[in-house]
Design a protein around this motif. Structure first.
Motif, PDB file in Angstrom:
ATOM      1  N   THR A   1       3.727  -7.272   1.874  1.00  0.00           N
ATOM      2  CA  THR A   1       4.794  -8.205   1.683  1.00  0.00           C
ATOM      3  C   THR A   1       4.299  -9.515   0.973  1.00  0.00           C
ATOM      4  OG1 THR A   1       4.467  -8.985   3.936  1.00  0.00           O
ATOM      5  CG2 THR A   1       5.961  -7.220   3.658  1.00  0.00           C
ATOM      6  N   VAL A   2       4.987  -9.810   0.269  1.00  0.00           N
ATOM      7  CA  VAL A   2       4.886 -11.350  -0.513  1.00  0.00           C
ATOM      8  C   VAL A   2       6.376 -12.053  -0.429  1.00  0.00           C
ATOM      9  CG1 VAL A   2       4.248 -12.390  -2.710  1.00  0.00           C
ATOM     10  CG2 VAL A   2       3.181 -10.343  -2.077  1.00  0.00           C
TER      11      VAL A   2
ATOM     12  N   PHE B 110      -3.759 -11.720  -7.428  1.00  0.00           N
ATOM     13  CA  PHE B 110      -2.996 -12.077  -6.244  1.00  0.00           C
ATOM     14  C   PHE B 110      -2.560 -11.111  -5.493  1.00  0.00           C
ATOM     15  CE2 PHE B 110      -3.998 -16.160  -8.097  1.00  0.00           C
ATOM     16  CZ  PHE B 110      -4.637 -16.901  -6.918  1.00  0.00           C
ATOM     17  N   LEU B 111      -1.948 -10.019  -6.184  1.00  0.00           N
ATOM     18  CA  LEU B 111      -1.403  -8.831  -5.651  1.00  0.00           C
ATOM     19  C   LEU B 111      -2.259  -8.054  -4.884  1.00  0.00           C
ATOM     20  CD1 LEU B 111       0.900  -7.159  -4.966  1.00  0.00           C
ATOM     21  CD2 LEU B 111       0.783  -5.812  -7.214  1.00  0.00           C
ATOM     22  N   LEU B 112      -3.706  -8.026  -5.389  1.00  0.00           N
ATOM     23  CA  LEU B 112      -4.654  -7.378  -4.710  1.00  0.00           C
ATOM     24  C   LEU B 112      -4.928  -7.896  -3.705  1.00  0.00           C
ATOM     25  CD1 LEU B 112      -6.749  -5.845  -8.043  1.00  0.00           C
ATOM     26  CD2 LEU B 112      -5.238  -4.460  -6.302  1.00  0.00           C
ATOM     27  N   ALA B 113      -5.055  -9.260  -3.740  1.00  0.00           N
ATOM     28  CA  ALA B 113      -5.398 -10.114  -2.504  1.00  0.00           C
ATOM     29  C   ALA B 113      -4.588  -9.867  -1.293  1.00  0.00           C
ATOM     30  CB  ALA B 113      -5.691 -11.558  -3.076  1.00  0.00           C
TER      31      ALA B 113
ATOM     32  N   ALA C 172      -3.180  -7.514   3.752  1.00  0.00           N
ATOM     33  CA  ALA C 172      -2.287  -6.686   4.833  1.00  0.00           C
ATOM     34  C   ALA C 172      -3.227  -5.433   5.313  1.00  0.00           C
ATOM     35  CB  ALA C 172      -1.381  -5.920   3.814  1.00  0.00           C
ATOM     36  N   GLN C 173      -4.096  -5.053   4.602  1.00  0.00           N
ATOM     37  CA  GLN C 173      -4.950  -3.753   5.026  1.00  0.00           C
ATOM     38  C   GLN C 173      -5.791  -4.369   6.341  1.00  0.00           C
ATOM     39  OE1 GLN C 173      -4.901  -0.574   4.217  1.00  0.00           O
ATOM     40  NE2 GLN C 173      -6.519  -0.249   5.921  1.00  0.00           N
ATOM     41  N   LEU C 174      -6.320  -5.754   6.038  1.00  0.00           N
ATOM     42  CA  LEU C 174      -7.106  -6.249   7.219  1.00  0.00           C
ATOM     43  C   LEU C 174      -6.360  -6.458   8.222  1.00  0.00           C
ATOM     44  CD1 LEU C 174      -9.297  -8.737   5.021  1.00  0.00           C
ATOM     45  CD2 LEU C 174     -10.111  -6.803   6.065  1.00  0.00           C
ATOM     46  N   ARG C 175      -5.406  -6.806   8.155  1.00  0.00           N
ATOM     47  CA  ARG C 175      -4.332  -7.089   9.410  1.00  0.00           C
ATOM     48  C   ARG C 175      -3.517  -5.854   9.877  1.00  0.00           C
ATOM     49  NH1 ARG C 175      -1.987 -12.114  10.037  1.00  0.00           N
ATOM     50  NH2 ARG C 175       0.148 -11.039  10.496  1.00  0.00           N
TER      51      ARG C 175
END
Length: 444
Positions: free
Chosen positions: A334-335, A317-320, A325-328
């Motif tokens: 941030t989590v 889920f960290l990779l998700a 974040a990269q797509l945005r």
């Protein structure tokens, strides 16, 4: 040699390897087999590795091949592997010497991933308490059910309850029945304790401790705890819905069951699916639509610093979050209003890519070494071995020695962890006092 062992994390793979070799020697003795004959080296090595790595995969019929001594050894090895060789050693030191030195505290930290060195004493006591209390409760429930519901003699019921309680909490997966746990698929008194023990053992001690301190205020949980607990719940829901939909009408699995039995069976199998290894549904009889779901869940595994394997829920889920974040176009990951350090992001990416490479290499090696293995079964067995799940579609028992050795290596590496093993092999940790000019390559 002294230089190699200077860093405590390097003792983790060595500790597990020593336990595996000791277990192999004991299981090779004639006193361990039902026929009182010497067990072949590859069979003993595979079984010991499977027990220490809390996988539960076997190349022989466990309840008929091993006698009482062999089964006791499997139980001891599973318990040792689940709690951690180094955690157990630190507990012995704590009892004998009444104190822990800095080196021993570092050893425990390397295995349990607990934060800070000042909490080692409390950490060890809490780990022991959670494990023993959980296993004791599961043992009593299972033993009572077998005694009162299945007419087992009290002594036999207690032994069967203890064996499966240890396997459940440690996510082992060995069973004393030829069909694993299929005969109890619709028995809630067996299904629910096994599922609960697997979930508790698979969450991880850091997440359990952190959540228990502020259970009324989930917003105060650390990032790792949030990723582990909420991620585990999400995976349980996805696995339950996906497996129930895929197998609802399968006449070879849950098709003939009533709706309540279907829910119970699928819910229990879903709980033990990612790392538990018990079969409440026949894996070889699943519809083909179920296997991609199972492969993904097994590969993810359970929580960090737990008895579970896989790349870990927090890593996935960290990779998700990194991808989101990269797509945005966000500058930071941030989590829960917390910025994730770039070091953690690189570690998660390293673990995931190394794991993919190991599964791919293991599948290729198994297909090359085994005869007449060209379908999904090779990928399933390799993923199950690497994630220390232990589920099987029947391929493991048909493999020759080369194929068994491939799965043995994968179980060991999967339990130790790609990142931990890589850190143990690296003899030097360098810290540069300079940085090169930055350049941004094109990624497309």
């Amino acid at each position: 040699m002294r230089r190699f062992f200077r860093h405590p994390v390097r003792l983790v793979p060595v500790g597990f390897l020593v336990a595996i070799l000791l277990g192999t020697g004991l299981l090779m003795l004639p006193q361990a087999s039902a026929e009182y004959e010497y067990t072949p080296f590859t069979v003993a090595l595979f079984t010991a590795t499977s027990a220490v790595s809390v996988t539960g995969m076997s190349v022989v019929d466990t309840p008929t091949y091993w006698n009482e001594f062999g089964l006791i050894m499997i139980t001891v090895l599973t318990q040792a592997g689940g709690l951690g060789i180094l955690t157990g050693a630190a507990l012995v030191i704590l009892v004998v010497a009444r104190q822990l030195g800095l080196r021993n505290r570092l050893l425990v930290q390397a295995e349990t991933a607990e934060y800070g060195l000042g909490n080692v004493r409390g950490l060890l006591l809490r780990i022991a308490a959670i494990a023993l209390v959980s296993e004791a409760v599961i043992t009593l429930v299972l033993a009572g059910r077998l005694w009162l519901g299945y007419d087992y003699p009290p002594g036999r019921a207690l032994w069967y309850g203890l064996f499966h309680a240890v396997q459940a909490f440690n996510n082992g997966g060995f069973a004393l029945y030829p069909d694993s746990m299929l005969r109890f698929a619709r028995d809630a008194w067996v299904c629910l304790p096994v599922a609960a023990g697997t979930i508790i053992g698979g969450l991880g001690f850091p997440a359990i401790f952190d959540a228990s301190r502020t259970w009324r205020q989930p917003g105060r949980w650390g990032v790792a705890t949030k990723l582990t607990i909420w991620g585990s719940l999400a995976l349980l829901v996805v696995g339950f819905v996906g497996l129930l939909a895929a197998e609802w009408g399968n006449p070879h699995t849950i098709g003939p069951y009533g709706w309540a039995d279907k829910m119970l069976t699928v819910g229990t199998q879903d709980a033990v699916l990612r790392t538990g290894g018990f079969e409440f549904i026949d894996m070889a009889a699943l519809d083909e639509e179920s296997y991609p779901l199972l492969l993904g869940l097994m590969f993810i595994g359970g929580g960090s610093a737990s008895t579970a394997g896989g790349i870990k829920v927090a890593t996935f889920f960290l990779l998700a979050f990194v991808m989101w974040a990269q797509l945005r176009g966000e500058p930071d990951v941030t989590v829960g209003r917390r910025r994730v350090a770039s070091t953690s992001q690189r570690q998660a990416l390293t673990v995931a890519l190394l794991s993919v490479a190991l599964v791919a290499a293991g599948t290729t090696g198994l297909v090359a070494l085994a005869e007449n293995v060209r379908d999904y079964r090779a990928l399933f067995e390799v993923t199950s071995a690497f994630s220390t799940t232990g589920l099987s579609v029947g391929l493991a028992t048909t493999l020759g020695e080369p194929g068994r050795l491939v799965l043995t290596v994968l179980m060991y590496v999967g339990r130790v962890g790609p990142l931990t093993l890589g850190s143990a092999i690296a003899l030097n940790t360098r810290r540069r006092l300079y940085r090169y000019p930055e350049e941004q390559p094109i990624v497309s």
